[in-house]
Design a protein around this motif. Structure first.
Motif, PDB file in Angstrom:
ATOM      1  N   UNK A   1       0.830  -1.203   0.000  1.00 50.56           N
ATOM      2  CA  UNK A   1       0.000   0.000   0.000  1.00 50.56           C
ATOM      3  C   UNK A   1       0.869   1.261   0.000  1.00 50.56           C
ATOM      4  N   UNK A   2       1.999   1.221   0.714  1.00 51.09           N
ATOM      5  CA  UNK A   2       2.905   2.365   0.703  1.00 51.09           C
ATOM      6  C   UNK A   2       3.445   2.628  -0.689  1.00 51.09           C
ATOM      7  N   UNK A   3       3.753   1.577  -1.413  1.00 51.09           N
ATOM      8  CA  UNK A   3       4.244   1.725  -2.780  1.00 51.09           C
ATOM      9  C   UNK A   3       3.169   2.342  -3.670  1.00 51.09           C
ATOM     10  N   UNK A   4       1.924   1.880  -3.526  1.00 49.67           N
ATOM     11  CA  UNK A   4       0.821   2.433  -4.315  1.00 49.67           C
ATOM     12  C   UNK A   4       0.648   3.921  -4.011  1.00 49.67           C
ATOM     13  N   UNK A   5       0.663   4.265  -2.704  1.00 47.95           N
ATOM     14  CA  UNK A   5       0.482   5.663  -2.322  1.00 47.95           C
ATOM     15  C   UNK A   5       1.652   6.518  -2.821  1.00 47.95           C
ATOM     16  N   UNK A   6       2.863   6.002  -2.710  1.00 46.88           N
ATOM     17  CA  UNK A   6       4.040   6.755  -3.142  1.00 46.88           C
ATOM     18  C   UNK A   6       3.995   7.024  -4.644  1.00 46.88           C
ATOM     19  N   UNK A   7       3.623   6.032  -5.437  1.00 45.77           N
ATOM     20  CA  UNK A   7       3.547   6.208  -6.885  1.00 45.77           C
ATOM     21  C   UNK A   7       2.486   7.245  -7.231  1.00 45.77           C
ATOM     22  N   UNK A   8       1.306   7.132  -6.580  1.00 44.44           N
ATOM     23  CA  UNK A   8       0.236   8.095  -6.854  1.00 44.44           C
ATOM     24  C   UNK A   8       0.651   9.506  -6.453  1.00 44.44           C
ATOM     25  N   UNK A   9       1.248   9.643  -5.288  1.00 47.57           N
ATOM     26  CA  UNK A   9       1.705  10.945  -4.806  1.00 47.57           C
ATOM     27  C   UNK A   9       2.755  11.539  -5.762  1.00 47.57           C
ATOM     28  N   UNK A  10       3.708  10.709  -6.163  1.00 48.86           N
ATOM     29  CA  UNK A  10       4.763  11.189  -7.064  1.00 48.86           C
ATOM     30  C   UNK A  10       4.182  11.647  -8.399  1.00 48.86           C
ATOM     31  N   UNK A  11       3.215  10.896  -8.926  1.00 46.48           N
ATOM     32  CA  UNK A  11       2.607  11.274 -10.202  1.00 46.48           C
ATOM     33  C   UNK A  11       1.848  12.595 -10.089  1.00 46.48           C
ATOM     34  N   UNK A  12       1.117  12.775  -8.989  1.00 48.96           N
ATOM     35  CA  UNK A  12       0.388  14.027  -8.807  1.00 48.96           C
ATOM     36  C   UNK A  12       1.343  15.208  -8.638  1.00 48.96           C
ATOM     37  N   UNK A  13       2.412  15.011  -7.874  1.00 48.24           N
ATOM     38  CA  UNK A  13       3.376  16.098  -7.702  1.00 48.24           C
ATOM     39  C   UNK A  13       4.070  16.437  -9.018  1.00 48.24           C
ATOM     40  N   UNK A  14       4.374  15.423  -9.800  1.00 47.27           N
ATOM     41  CA  UNK A  14       4.986  15.684 -11.107  1.00 47.27           C
ATOM     42  C   UNK A  14       4.031  16.460 -12.007  1.00 47.27           C
ATOM     43  N   UNK A  15       2.747  16.117 -11.946  1.00 47.67           N
ATOM     44  CA  UNK A  15       1.755  16.833 -12.740  1.00 47.67           C
ATOM     45  C   UNK A  15       1.647  18.289 -12.287  1.00 47.67           C
TER      46      UNK A  15
END
Length: 443
Positions: free
Chosen positions: A25-39
């Protein structure tokens, strides 16, 4: 002890499972967070067409009304970004112009611009008008051209603050985090329940084995007490008559011998049980003539059956070849036949059968008699168990025979089955794999 063992097993399982869930779940959250921050960073990145303006020398000399082209370019950039607006400020942070694709009160624009200008070197979130905003501050450069269109110079002129509404993005992250936490907790609860169920199932055979071991030690100790008491009492009797001759003391010596013989039989049975219980030391299977083995056992016990007035009927199919341990099967047949003779009613009957059934060879023995009570049937193979307790030790046995027989048959991959009707008859049976007819016979 077993509760602690179960809890340790449960804790270990939950710890490993929790670690895996947290990592996943941490990996899923980290990927989602990183994608939103990149956007967000991509949308806030300064665009050359917005930050490089073209102006004539005359307009730079003090005719701002000719800069309409610049305003158009900025409006176009803002219009292409929903939830954004930008504010142009001078070098002192005073607002020069606002271009917005959102509808906010003017004081909100001024508040946001003031906060962003005072924190232009940081990357923080500003909350205003129940919305969350991210911003980027970048200088505006002006390309000065002459009348003939030849570039003259590039000058820095004011600053542009681009604001982006990140309320929905942060809300998405918050909802994702809440969902992951809820799913994680729910998963752990389900896994805890399932783990508890399987932990109890895993502990149950250990608990049962422990209880049987305790009962076995208690029963063995009880059985040993009787011959030891006999030996001790007769030794005391011998010690009290030291002056007497051995001839006159022979009865005490015979009692001591009888007690020692009983202990020897018990120890021998226990050793047999210890060997047969070791599943790793299974029999080396050989093909043998089981018909001859059963016939030999039956003939050896004809005198015992006749002494009790029993009618013995044998139905043994000739030359049946089985695969297994002939000595062990001979011992099982002897135990079951001896048991049938002991518990058959006087002048009763015994029926012994050995026949092939498909790929199996079935042995069964039935005797008339009082039978076995239904509540005792599940325990007939327990060590030291005797259904007829009033006859305990009268026949010199300890209730280990059926346990030994069951252990031997289990090592052959089968089970001894028992069925009984009270005051009628009792039947014990087992089956073995049939071997090739070409096996050598045992004479």
């Amino acid at each position: 002890m077993f509760t602690k063992l179960r809890n340790k097993f449960l804790l270990l399982n939950l710890s490993v499972t929790s670690g895996v869930i947290i990592l996943a779940f941490g990996f899923v959250y980290f990927i989602t967070y990183s994608n939103l921050q990149a956007d967000i960073r991509e949308r806030l990145r300064a665009r050359p067409e917005a930050q490089m303006r073209v102006a004539s020398a005359e307009s730079m000399a003090g005719r701002p009304e000719e800069q309409g082209g610049v305003q158009s370019a900025v409006r176009n950039v803002v219009a292409n970004g929903a939830g954004t607006f930008q504010v142009e400020v001078d070098e002192d942070g005073r607002i020069v112009r606002i271009e917005s694709a959102v509808n906010l009160p003017e004081d909100v624009y001024r508040e946001l611009a003031a906060i962003a200008w005072s924190n232009r070197d940081t990357d923080k979130v500003i909350t205003a008008d129940n919305r969350e905003w991210r911003y980027a501050v970048s200088p505006i450069r002006i390309q000065v051209v002459g009348e003939d269109g030849v570039p003259l110079a590039v000058e820095q002129h004011n600053y542009n603050i681009l604001f982006l509404d990140v309320t929905e993005m942060n809300g998405t992250l918050a909802r994702l985090l809440a969902t992951l936490l809820l799913v994680g907790i729910g998963t752990l609860v389900v896994i805890a329940a399932v783990s508890l169920y399987f932990a109890n199932r895993a502990i149950r055979p250990i608990r049962e084995a422990w209880e049987k071991q305790k009962q076995f030690v208690a029963d063995a100790s009880h059985e040993l007490k009787t011959p030891l008491s006999i030996i001790r009492a007769n030794c005391d009797a011998l010690a009290a008559s030291r002056e007497d001759t051995i001839q006159n003391q022979m009865k005490w010596i015979e009692y001591i011998r009888a007690g020692a013989d009983r202990m020897a039989r018990l120890v021998q049975d226990l050793l047999i049980l210890a060997r047969t219980d070791d599943e790793r030391a299974g029999p080396n299977p050989v093909r043998f003539n089981i018909s001859q083995v059963v016939d030999r056992v039956a003939r050896s016990m004809e005198a015992a059956a006749a002494g009790k007035g029993l009618s013995v009927t044998r139905s043994v199919e000739p030359d049946l070849i089985a695969s297994g341990d002939p000595d062990g099967i001979s011992q099982v047949a002897a135990i079951l036949l001896d048991n049938a003779i002991k518990y058959a009613n006087p002048d009763g009957w015994i029926a012994l059968s050995l026949a092939r059934s498909g790929r199996r060879i079935v042995f069964s023995i039935t005797n008339s008699g009082p039978g076995i009570a239904k509540e005792d049937l599940p325990r007939v193979f327990d060590r030291f168990f005797r259904a007829d307790r009033s006859r305990a030790h009268q026949d010199g046995s300890y209730g280990l025979g059926l346990s030994i027989a069951q252990s031997i048959i289990r090592r052959h991959g089968s089970e001894i089955r028992v069925r009984s009707e009270e005051n009628a008859a009792t039947t014990f049976s087992f089956s073995l794999a049939a071997g090739s007819p070409s096996a050598s016979r045992i004479e």
